[in-house]
Scaffold this motif. Structure first.
Motif, PDB file in Angstrom:
ATOM      1  N   MET A 180      97.860 -14.234  42.948  1.00 39.17           N
ATOM      2  CA  MET A 180      97.194 -14.946  44.051  1.00 39.17           C
ATOM      3  C   MET A 180      96.307 -16.047  43.472  1.00 39.17           C
ATOM      4  SD  MET A 180      95.911 -12.864  47.355  1.00 39.17           S
ATOM      5  CE  MET A 180      94.816 -11.886  46.387  1.00 39.17           C
ATOM      6  N   SER A 181      96.535 -17.271  43.880  1.00 43.30           N
ATOM      7  CA  SER A 181      95.765 -18.394  43.326  1.00 43.30           C
ATOM      8  C   SER A 181      94.412 -18.521  44.032  1.00 43.30           C
ATOM      9  CB  SER A 181      96.579 -19.673  43.526  1.00 43.30           C
ATOM     10  OG  SER A 181      95.880 -20.759  43.035  1.00 43.30           O
ATOM     11  N   THR A 182      93.356 -18.628  43.252  1.00 46.59           N
ATOM     12  CA  THR A 182      92.023 -18.760  43.839  1.00 46.59           C
ATOM     13  C   THR A 182      91.187 -19.728  43.009  1.00 46.59           C
ATOM     14  OG1 THR A 182      90.088 -17.516  44.627  1.00 46.59           O
ATOM     15  CG2 THR A 182      91.058 -16.758  42.577  1.00 46.59           C
ATOM     16  N   ALA A 183      90.253 -20.431  43.672  1.00 44.51           N
ATOM     17  CA  ALA A 183      89.348 -21.334  42.945  1.00 44.51           C
ATOM     18  C   ALA A 183      88.040 -21.452  43.715  1.00 44.51           C
ATOM     19  CB  ALA A 183      89.984 -22.712  42.775  1.00 44.51           C
ATOM     20  N   THR A 184      86.957 -21.654  42.966  1.00 40.72           N
ATOM     21  CA  THR A 184      85.617 -21.801  43.557  1.00 40.72           C
ATOM     22  C   THR A 184      85.001 -23.108  43.084  1.00 40.72           C
ATOM     23  OG1 THR A 184      85.273 -19.406  43.638  1.00 40.72           O
ATOM     24  CG2 THR A 184      83.294 -20.771  43.675  1.00 40.72           C
ATOM     25  N   ALA A 185      84.337 -23.817  44.005  1.00 37.83           N
ATOM     26  CA  ALA A 185      83.673 -25.075  43.639  1.00 37.83           C
ATOM     27  C   ALA A 185      82.292 -25.134  44.271  1.00 37.83           C
ATOM     28  CB  ALA A 185      84.506 -26.270  44.096  1.00 37.83           C
ATOM     29  N   ILE A 186      81.404 -25.879  43.592  1.00 41.03           N
ATOM     30  CA  ILE A 186      80.035 -26.087  44.089  1.00 41.03           C
ATOM     31  C   ILE A 186      79.816 -27.587  44.271  1.00 41.03           C
ATOM     32  CG2 ILE A 186      77.561 -25.808  43.584  1.00 41.03           C
ATOM     33  CD1 ILE A 186      78.223 -23.432  41.882  1.00 41.03           C
ATOM     34  N   ALA A 187      79.229 -27.965  45.417  1.00 41.36           N
ATOM     35  CA  ALA A 187      78.892 -29.378  45.657  1.00 41.36           C
ATOM     36  C   ALA A 187      77.530 -29.465  46.325  1.00 41.36           C
ATOM     37  CB  ALA A 187      79.949 -30.044  46.534  1.00 41.36           C
ATOM     38  N   HIS A 188      76.891 -30.609  46.174  1.00 39.68           N
ATOM     39  CA  HIS A 188      75.555 -30.841  46.731  1.00 39.68           C
ATOM     40  C   HIS A 188      75.617 -31.918  47.816  1.00 39.68           C
ATOM     41  CE1 HIS A 188      74.639 -28.715  43.028  1.00 39.68           C
ATOM     42  NE2 HIS A 188      73.398 -28.535  43.458  1.00 39.68           N
ATOM     43  N   PRO A 189      74.663 -31.886  48.749  1.00 42.42           N
ATOM     44  CA  PRO A 189      74.634 -32.947  49.770  1.00 42.42           C
ATOM     45  C   PRO A 189      74.201 -34.281  49.162  1.00 42.42           C
ATOM     46  CG  PRO A 189      72.753 -31.464  50.037  1.00 42.42           C
ATOM     47  CD  PRO A 189      73.590 -30.892  48.936  1.00 42.42           C
TER      48      PRO A 189
END
Ligand code: DP6
Length: 320
Positions: free
Chosen positions: A1-10
């Motif tokens: 199962m392909s999964t990815a996590t990302a973080i971004a700021h306003p």
């Protein structure tokens, strides 16, 4: 199962995006310039799941429905079309910015979703591709892909993305007048401004000029010129909005008091300027060395958060 996590700021725009030349491709009528902040990150995980018959969205620990879910599904349809993959996904997103309060949670939200979905579905994750893709979710998200100062170009589907800009050191003091959702979404108010505000054509013309001068101020490392342009441009955007039919007004009495306090500080010799997005919150733009004094001066009017230039979107190891 392909999964990815990302973080971004306003990000907060110094030269605002307000109006589209193409609502389907989400192309802006004018370019814009913003600062990505180091506060209020959004963390989003996308997990492909063959067992799903539709995408699911969990927002701040609760299952989401309605507009947020529809926007995520439409966005993932686009990702699937580009990737040639039919599998649906589970999206889990956590904001630390008050959703819908004019602090552009859609910017950090769609920047994080663009990166996590691109990685999970096997699309390119270079900055230009992510900025172009994030734009389709929310225009301002194209700029949250980049760190610190970024210009988002008007143009066509291929050329409308954000790029880094070198400029003066800037801090932003965010004064949160109201953390609740707003009565009229920025998307609707933007559409209404273009369709009904007699001031909208002047907004477009003046913003194109302002962006050019603002980019020169960045190149000259001229904080004062950039701050003055930012306050003028924000008030012009609100003027265009206030010309809508039926009416829309985002600035509250407390917002006006904050702009007045910023002007009073300026009269005392502090180089500080005000801006506000599509909501009542006011952001004071100052030099980092003055941020503490500015925050102290605004704190009796609204809760304040001091922000500095923040990072661009990044993929992180491990799911939520
Ligand atoms: C006032 O990026 O939220 O914050 O593209 O329709 O999703 P959509 O709009 P959005 O609008 C942001 C408007 C603004 C100004 C700005 O960030 O430049």
């Amino acid at each position: 199962m392909s999964t990815a996590t990302a973080i971004a700021h306003p990000n907060i725009a110094l030269v605002k995006y307000w109006g589209k030349s193409d609502a389907t491709l989400n192309l802006p009528e004018t370019g814009s310039l913003s600062l990505t902040l180091d506060v209020f990150p959004t963390t989003t995980t996308v997990t492909l799941d063959d067992a799903l018959t539709a995408d699911t969205l969990e927002l701040d620990g609760l299952p989401a429905a309605g507009t947020p879910l529809d926007r995520v599904r439409r966005f993932l349809d686009l990702v699937r079309a580009q990737a040639g993959v039919a599998t649906h996904a589970r999206v889990v997103s956590r904001n630390t910015v008050p959703t819908g309060a004019g602090l552009a949670s859609s910017a950090s939200g769609f920047a994080a979703l663009a990166a996590a979905a691109s990685a999970a579905y096997g699309l390119p994750t270079d900055t230009v591709s992510l900025s172009r893709l994030a734009r389709r979710g929310s225009g301002s998200a194209s700029r949250s892909v980049l760190p610190a100062l970024a210009v988002w170009h008007e143009g066509d589907d291929a050329t409308s993305y954000a790029e880094p800009v070198t400029g003066p050191e800037i801090a932003m003091v965010v004064a949160t007048v109201d953390a609740g959702p707003k009565a009229v979404s920025s998307r609707e108010a933007m559409r209404r401004s273009a369709a009904t505000s007699p001031y909208y054509p002047a907004w477009v013309t003046s913003t194109r000029e302002t962006l050019e001068v603002a980019l020169e101020a960045c190149a000259d490392d001229d904080f004062t010129a950039l701050g003055r342009l930012a306050e003028t441009n924000a008030l012009r955007m609100h003027a265009a909005i206030q010309g809508c039919e039926p009416p829309v007004r985002y600035l509250a009495p407390a917002s006006v008091a904050l702009f007045d306090r910023v002007a009073a500080l300026r009269a005392e010799g502090v180089d500080v300027w005000g801006t506000a997005d599509a909501g009542p919150n006011v952001v004071a733009v100052c030099r980092p060395a003055d941020a503490g004094r500015v925050a102290d001066a605004l704190a009796d009017l609204a809760p304040v958060t001091v922000a500095l230039p923040g990072p661009g979107v990044r993929l992180v190891e491990g799911a939520e």
